[in-house]
Design a protein around this motif. Structure first.
Motif, PDB file in Angstrom:
ATOM      1  N   ASP A 244       0.828  -1.205   0.000  1.00 12.68           N
ATOM      2  CA  ASP A 244       0.000   0.000   0.000  1.00 12.68           C
ATOM      3  C   ASP A 244       0.864   1.258   0.000  1.00 12.68           C
ATOM      4  OD1 ASP A 244      -2.330  -1.457  -0.034  1.00 12.68           O
ATOM      5  OD2 ASP A 244      -2.602  -1.397   2.146  1.00 12.68           O
ATOM      6  N   ARG A 245       1.899   1.261   0.835  1.00 15.84           N
ATOM      7  CA  ARG A 245       2.812   2.400   0.916  1.00 15.84           C
ATOM      8  C   ARG A 245       4.247   1.868   0.956  1.00 15.84           C
ATOM      9  NH1 ARG A 245       0.796   7.325   2.337  1.00 15.84           N
ATOM     10  NH2 ARG A 245       2.746   7.906   3.369  1.00 15.84           N
ATOM     11  N   PRO A 246       4.797   1.522  -0.192  1.00 16.30           N
ATOM     12  CA  PRO A 246       6.135   0.930  -0.186  1.00 16.30           C
ATOM     13  C   PRO A 246       7.184   1.916   0.313  1.00 16.30           C
ATOM     14  CG  PRO A 246       5.479   1.530  -2.415  1.00 16.30           C
ATOM     15  CD  PRO A 246       4.271   1.714  -1.553  1.00 16.30           C
ATOM     16  N   ALA A 247       8.179   1.380   0.999  1.00 12.14           N
ATOM     17  CA  ALA A 247       9.302   2.212   1.433  1.00 12.14           C
ATOM     18  C   ALA A 247      10.087   2.689   0.215  1.00 12.14           C
ATOM     19  CB  ALA A 247      10.210   1.408   2.357  1.00 12.14           C
ATOM     20  N   PHE A 248      10.857   3.749   0.396  1.00 16.63           N
ATOM     21  CA  PHE A 248      11.726   4.162  -0.703  1.00 16.63           C
ATOM     22  C   PHE A 248      12.828   3.135  -0.913  1.00 16.63           C
ATOM     23  CE2 PHE A 248      15.815   6.007  -1.933  1.00 16.63           C
ATOM     24  CZ  PHE A 248      15.508   6.343  -3.242  1.00 16.63           C
TER      25      PHE A 248
END
Length: 281
Positions: A244-248
């Motif tokens: 959903d909100r991948p890390a950089f």
């Protein structure tokens, strides 16, 4: 709710992480455009897709050729009308040190590993903006820690990491997620494609002892079973693609996380120098 499959374009899929990521993405329901510079080398990719029971759209794309990149991206849009993600995976290994190689060789490494990523990303970004898509680049732990006899390769990967880290907040303002995936040692054809002849290239020059130490250490790491499989490394790529909100920054293993962590906590550089000096002495 739209039932149109999400579309992902992946570069460098003839073997290794790119091949495994293409199969994994298709298995997860993505319409997968698997690209490679030489489509005559697609046999392993086609076999893997057949064994997995998935369909791949296999196309030619040479990341160093802007016309080839444009044709591939335009072709995807013409055929499918959308591009939801790009995975920059194509790359070339290189072993050498400054005194023993031409600067032109270093430029070639940068052309493939850095400017190739920029060529694909630039062509894709307008379409990723339209879909709120994802731009994912497979770099390396060598994009965080400089490694002996990998100066050119690490320089290219450092450049990619710096570029993408700088681009990420800008792209985010327009809905595009940017991530880098950092593998450690992976048992792939990448190592076999270094263009390095062990006996011919280790001579009696000033760096021969250090190079032999480095080669012995590296070969041992790839032969002792500690190198990841491409499929295991591709799991991190899929995390960047589907979270959903991948890390950089995403490492592909616990070892890679610990290795990268050494650098990120090493303000004066001494810990990294102590670590990598042991590889050549």
């Amino acid at each position: 709710m739209s039932t149109t499959p999400r579309t992902v374009l992946i570069t460098g899929t003839s073997s290794g992480i790119g091949l495994a990521a293409a199969v994994a993405a298709a298995r997860a329901g993505w319409r997968t455009i698997a690209t490679l510079r030489d489509t005559t080398r697609s046999e392993a990719l086609r076999k893997a897709a057949t064994e997995a029971g998935v369909d791949l759209d296999i196309r030619r794309l040479d990341v160093t050729d802007e016309a080839s990149v444009a044709a591939a991206v335009d072709g995807v849009i013409a055929d499918y009308g959308r591009l939801d993600a790009v995975i920059n995976n194509a790359g070339a290994g290189h072993l050498g040190t400054l005194e023993n190689e031409a600067v032109a060789d270093v430029r070639t490494v940068m052309e493939v590993n850095f400017f190739g990523v920029l060529n694909v990303s630039k062509a894709a970004l307008p379409h990723l903006r339209a879909t709120g898509g994802r731009l994912i680049t497979v770099t390396s732990v060598g994009g965080v820690i400089g490694q002996p006899f990998n100066e050119a390769y690490c320089a290219a990967k450092f450049a990619v990491e710096g570029y993408m880290e700088s681009l990420a907040p800008v792209a985010r303002t327009l809905g595009v997620s940017v991530s880098v995936v950092e593998p450690g040692a992976v048992a792939t054809e990448f190592v076999n494609n270094l263009g390095f002849d062990l006996e011919a290239d280790i001579d009696e020059g000033p760096y021969s002892d250090a190079l032999r130490h480095y080669i012995d250490r590296t070969v041992e790491r790839f032969l002792d079973g500690s190198a990841q499989t491409p499929a295991a490394a591709a799991e991190a790529v899929m995390e960047a693609l589907t979270a959903d909100r991948p890390a950089f920054r995403i490492q592909t293993s616990a070892w890679a996380r610990a290795f990268v962590g050494t650098k990120l906590a090493d303000v004066d550089g001494s810990a990294v120098q102590d670590l990598t000096a042991a590889w050549v002495d």
